[in-house]
Scaffold this motif. Structure first.
Motif, PDB file in Angstrom:
ATOM      1  N   LYS A   1       8.883 -13.464   5.524  1.00 58.56           N
ATOM      2  CA  LYS A   1       8.824 -12.075   5.987  1.00 58.56           C
ATOM      3  C   LYS A   1       7.597 -11.864   6.863  1.00 58.56           C
ATOM      4  O   LYS A   1       7.650 -11.136   7.854  1.00 58.56           O
ATOM      5  CB  LYS A   1       8.805 -11.109   4.802  1.00 58.56           C
ATOM      6  CG  LYS A   1      10.148 -10.990   4.123  1.00 58.56           C
ATOM      7  CD  LYS A   1      10.077 -10.014   2.973  1.00 58.56           C
ATOM      8  CE  LYS A   1      11.420  -9.878   2.280  1.00 58.56           C
ATOM      9  NZ  LYS A   1      11.369  -8.903   1.189  1.00 58.56           N
ATOM     10  N   TRP A   2       6.497 -12.516   6.529  1.00 58.78           N
ATOM     11  CA  TRP A   2       5.302 -12.440   7.359  1.00 58.78           C
ATOM     12  C   TRP A   2       5.597 -13.005   8.741  1.00 58.78           C
ATOM     13  O   TRP A   2       5.227 -12.417   9.759  1.00 58.78           O
ATOM     14  CB  TRP A   2       4.155 -13.201   6.695  1.00 58.78           C
ATOM     15  CG  TRP A   2       2.862 -13.100   7.425  1.00 58.78           C
ATOM     16  CD1 TRP A   2       1.886 -12.171   7.249  1.00 58.78           C
ATOM     17  CD2 TRP A   2       2.399 -13.968   8.477  1.00 58.78           C
ATOM     18  NE1 TRP A   2       0.853 -12.399   8.119  1.00 58.78           N
ATOM     19  CE2 TRP A   2       1.141 -13.493   8.883  1.00 58.78           C
ATOM     20  CE3 TRP A   2       2.926 -15.079   9.105  1.00 58.78           C
ATOM     21  CZ2 TRP A   2       0.408 -14.105   9.895  1.00 58.78           C
ATOM     22  CZ3 TRP A   2       2.197 -15.693  10.117  1.00 58.78           C
ATOM     23  CH2 TRP A   2       0.952 -15.203  10.505  1.00 58.78           C
ATOM     24  N   VAL A   3       6.284 -14.145   8.784  1.00 59.87           N
ATOM     25  CA  VAL A   3       6.654 -14.771  10.054  1.00 59.87           C
ATOM     26  C   VAL A   3       7.520 -13.822  10.867  1.00 59.87           C
ATOM     27  O   VAL A   3       7.312 -13.643  12.068  1.00 59.87           O
ATOM     28  CB  VAL A   3       7.383 -16.114   9.805  1.00 59.87           C
ATOM     29  CG1 VAL A   3       7.980 -16.657  11.091  1.00 59.87           C
ATOM     30  CG2 VAL A   3       6.446 -17.129   9.177  1.00 59.87           C
ATOM     31  N   VAL A   4       8.489 -13.197  10.207  1.00 53.94           N
ATOM     32  CA  VAL A   4       9.390 -12.261  10.885  1.00 53.94           C
ATOM     33  C   VAL A   4       8.602 -11.098  11.485  1.00 53.94           C
ATOM     34  O   VAL A   4       8.796 -10.744  12.645  1.00 53.94           O
ATOM     35  CB  VAL A   4      10.474 -11.752   9.905  1.00 53.94           C
ATOM     36  CG1 VAL A   4      11.218 -10.557  10.474  1.00 53.94           C
ATOM     37  CG2 VAL A   4      11.444 -12.878   9.549  1.00 53.94           C
ATOM     38  N   ARG A   5       7.722 -10.493  10.699  1.00 53.56           N
ATOM     39  CA  ARG A   5       6.933  -9.372  11.202  1.00 53.56           C
ATOM     40  C   ARG A   5       6.135  -9.751  12.437  1.00 53.56           C
ATOM     41  O   ARG A   5       6.048  -8.986  13.398  1.00 53.56           O
ATOM     42  CB  ARG A   5       5.980  -8.849  10.117  1.00 53.56           C
ATOM     43  CG  ARG A   5       6.666  -8.046   9.044  1.00 53.56           C
ATOM     44  CD  ARG A   5       5.689  -7.268   8.179  1.00 53.56           C
ATOM     45  NE  ARG A   5       4.578  -8.036   7.668  1.00 53.56           N
ATOM     46  CZ  ARG A   5       4.592  -8.744   6.535  1.00 53.56           C
ATOM     47  NH1 ARG A   5       5.681  -8.773   5.798  1.00 53.56           N
ATOM     48  NH2 ARG A   5       3.525  -9.395   6.146  1.00 53.56           N
ATOM     49  N   HIS A   6       5.556 -10.927  12.412  1.00 52.38           N
ATOM     50  CA  HIS A   6       4.737 -11.356  13.544  1.00 52.38           C
ATOM     51  C   HIS A   6       5.575 -11.796  14.737  1.00 52.38           C
ATOM     52  O   HIS A   6       5.152 -11.644  15.877  1.00 52.38           O
ATOM     53  CB  HIS A   6       3.756 -12.444  13.105  1.00 52.38           C
ATOM     54  CG  HIS A   6       2.640 -11.871  12.304  1.00 52.38           C
ATOM     55  ND1 HIS A   6       1.461 -11.481  12.852  1.00 52.38           N
ATOM     56  CD2 HIS A   6       2.549 -11.566  10.990  1.00 52.38           C
ATOM     57  CE1 HIS A   6       0.676 -10.969  11.926  1.00 52.38           C
ATOM     58  NE2 HIS A   6       1.328 -11.006  10.778  1.00 52.38           N
ATOM     59  N   ALA A   7       6.758 -12.300  14.488  1.00 45.23           N
ATOM     60  CA  ALA A   7       7.618 -12.753  15.585  1.00 45.23           C
ATOM     61  C   ALA A   7       8.080 -11.593  16.461  1.00 45.23           C
ATOM     62  O   ALA A   7       8.235 -11.755  17.671  1.00 45.23           O
ATOM     63  CB  ALA A   7       8.826 -13.502  15.032  1.00 45.23           C
ATOM     64  N   VAL A   8       8.292 -10.424  15.875  1.00 43.05           N
ATOM     65  CA  VAL A   8       8.793  -9.278  16.646  1.00 43.05           C
ATOM     66  C   VAL A   8       7.685  -8.285  17.004  1.00 43.05           C
ATOM     67  O   VAL A   8       7.955  -7.222  17.556  1.00 43.05           O
ATOM     68  CB  VAL A   8       9.943  -8.565  15.895  1.00 43.05           C
ATOM     69  CG1 VAL A   8      11.105  -9.522  15.676  1.00 43.05           C
ATOM     70  CG2 VAL A   8       9.478  -7.961  14.593  1.00 43.05           C
ATOM     71  N   ARG A   9       6.471  -8.643  16.723  1.00 46.05           N
ATOM     72  CA  ARG A   9       5.333  -7.743  16.932  1.00 46.05           C
ATOM     73  C   ARG A   9       5.210  -7.278  18.391  1.00 46.05           C
ATOM     74  O   ARG A   9       4.970  -6.103  18.648  1.00 46.05           O
ATOM     75  CB  ARG A   9       4.053  -8.439  16.481  1.00 46.05           C
ATOM     76  CG  ARG A   9       2.823  -7.593  16.569  1.00 46.05           C
ATOM     77  CD  ARG A   9       1.639  -8.271  15.960  1.00 46.05           C
ATOM     78  NE  ARG A   9       1.470  -9.610  16.508  1.00 46.05           N
ATOM     79  CZ  ARG A   9       0.514 -10.450  16.173  1.00 46.05           C
ATOM     80  NH1 ARG A   9      -0.366 -10.095  15.280  1.00 46.05           N
ATOM     81  NH2 ARG A   9       0.420 -11.634  16.721  1.00 46.05           N
ATOM     82  N   TYR A  10       5.370  -8.176  19.339  1.00 45.03           N
ATOM     83  CA  TYR A  10       5.244  -7.838  20.753  1.00 45.03           C
ATOM     84  C   TYR A  10       6.198  -6.697  21.125  1.00 45.03           C
ATOM     85  O   TYR A  10       5.797  -5.703  21.727  1.00 45.03           O
ATOM     86  CB  TYR A  10       5.522  -9.072  21.618  1.00 45.03           C
ATOM     87  CG  TYR A  10       5.616  -8.794  23.094  1.00 45.03           C
ATOM     88  CD1 TYR A  10       4.468  -8.637  23.866  1.00 45.03           C
ATOM     89  CD2 TYR A  10       6.855  -8.676  23.722  1.00 45.03           C
ATOM     90  CE1 TYR A  10       4.558  -8.373  25.224  1.00 45.03           C
ATOM     91  CE2 TYR A  10       6.947  -8.412  25.077  1.00 45.03           C
ATOM     92  CZ  TYR A  10       5.803  -8.262  25.823  1.00 45.03           C
ATOM     93  OH  TYR A  10       5.882  -7.995  27.164  1.00 45.03           O
ATOM     94  N   HIS A  11       7.459  -6.840  20.743  1.00 47.23           N
ATOM     95  CA  HIS A  11       8.454  -5.825  21.079  1.00 47.23           C
ATOM     96  C   HIS A  11       8.240  -4.541  20.276  1.00 47.23           C
ATOM     97  O   HIS A  11       8.501  -3.445  20.785  1.00 47.23           O
ATOM     98  CB  HIS A  11       9.870  -6.364  20.878  1.00 47.23           C
ATOM     99  CG  HIS A  11      10.231  -7.384  21.910  1.00 47.23           C
ATOM    100  ND1 HIS A  11      10.560  -7.049  23.204  1.00 47.23           N
ATOM    101  CD2 HIS A  11      10.286  -8.733  21.850  1.00 47.23           C
ATOM    102  CE1 HIS A  11      10.810  -8.145  23.898  1.00 47.23           C
ATOM    103  NE2 HIS A  11      10.648  -9.186  23.097  1.00 47.23           N
ATOM    104  N   ALA A  12       7.770  -4.675  19.058  1.00 48.76           N
ATOM    105  CA  ALA A  12       7.485  -3.483  18.250  1.00 48.76           C
ATOM    106  C   ALA A  12       6.373  -2.661  18.894  1.00 48.76           C
ATOM    107  O   ALA A  12       6.439  -1.432  18.935  1.00 48.76           O
ATOM    108  CB  ALA A  12       7.108  -3.883  16.831  1.00 48.76           C
TER     109      ALA A  12
END
Length: 61
Positions: free
Chosen positions: A34-45
């Motif tokens: 879940k940490w990986v997921v949060r960071h993977a979409v951070r740019y677009h968020a």
């Protein structure tokens, strides 16, 4: 670190990264994933993308 690669992919191919993250979350991702997921979409968020923001919310639970 491999988690950075998913974030790089998300910048150029957000659909692939978003779909992967959603699939991982639906499959019952561990807290580490879940940490990986949060960071993977951070740019677009940060850009205000609604789908990325939704994925980040789901990954916090």
């Amino acid at each position: 670190m491999w988690f950075g690669h998913l974030g790089d992919i998300a910048k150029d191919h957000p659909e692939i990264a978003f779909s992967t993250c959603e699939r991982w979350l639906q499959a019952g991702a561990s807290s580490e994933l879940k940490w990986v997921v949060r960071h993977a979409v951070r740019y677009h968020a940060k850009k205000g993308d609604a789908r990325a923001l939704e994925i980040r919310v789901k990954a916090k639970v």
